[in-house]
Design an enzyme around this catalytic site. Structure first.
Site, PDB file in Angstrom:
ATOM      1  N   ARG A   1     -38.840  18.666 -39.646  1.00 32.21           N
ATOM      2  CA  ARG A   1     -38.994  17.019 -39.738  1.00 32.21           C
ATOM      3  C   ARG A   1     -40.050  16.626 -38.846  1.00 32.21           C
ATOM      4  O   ARG A   1     -40.906  15.564 -39.515  1.00 32.21           O
ATOM      5  CB  ARG A   1     -37.616  16.560 -38.696  1.00 32.21           C
ATOM      6  CG  ARG A   1     -36.418  16.682 -39.773  1.00 32.21           C
ATOM      7  CD  ARG A   1     -35.277  16.033 -38.876  1.00 32.21           C
ATOM      8  NE  ARG A   1     -35.005  16.682 -37.762  1.00 32.21           N
ATOM      9  CZ  ARG A   1     -34.321  16.268 -36.627  1.00 32.21           C
ATOM     10  NH1 ARG A   1     -34.073  15.349 -36.497  1.00 32.21           N
ATOM     11  NH2 ARG A   1     -34.292  17.106 -35.564  1.00 32.21           N
TER      12      ARG A   1
ATOM     13  N   ASN B   1     -32.155  15.319 -40.868  1.00 33.88           N
ATOM     14  CA  ASN B   1     -31.416  16.418 -41.350  1.00 33.88           C
ATOM     15  C   ASN B   1     -30.046  15.964 -41.756  1.00 33.88           C
ATOM     16  O   ASN B   1     -29.515  15.054 -41.522  1.00 33.88           O
ATOM     17  CB  ASN B   1     -31.068  17.294 -39.953  1.00 33.88           C
ATOM     18  CG  ASN B   1     -32.121  18.301 -39.395  1.00 33.88           C
ATOM     19  OD1 ASN B   1     -32.994  18.568 -40.232  1.00 33.88           O
ATOM     20  ND2 ASN B   1     -32.151  18.560 -38.283  1.00 33.88           N
TER      21      ASN B   1
END
Length: 91
Positions: free
Chosen positions: A18, A36
């Protein structure tokens, strides 16, 4: 401007995926979100010029994290803009 929704599967959680995606977005001037998912995938919403989004898509596909590995990626382009003003890591 276009909107791009991406769902990425593979080794994409717990490897800095990320935050590496965030860095790529910052570099290219892409706005949106990355987060996520419960199933182990990562979802990305991105907005920019379509040419920039293709570059972003290719960078995500090759895993911006050196420890990550993308095994499957689904994506769709649309004109449904959310008008993001920055790129945000959620969660």
């Amino acid at each position: 401007m276009k909107h791009l929704s991406i769902n990425v599967n593979g080794l994409v959680q717990g490897v800095g995926f990320r935050y590496s995606t965030f860095q790529v977005a910052q570099e290219l001037g892409v706005n949106g979100t990355v987060q996520n998912e419960i199933d182990g995938s990562v979802s990305i919403e991105a907005e920019a010029d379509q040419k920039i989004l293709y570059i972003f898509l290719n960078r995500v596909k090759s895993s911006p994290s050196p420890f990550g590995k993308v095994t499957k990626m689904d994506y769709t382009f649309s004109d449904d803009l959310q008008h993001y003003t920055k790129f945000t890591v959620i969660g």
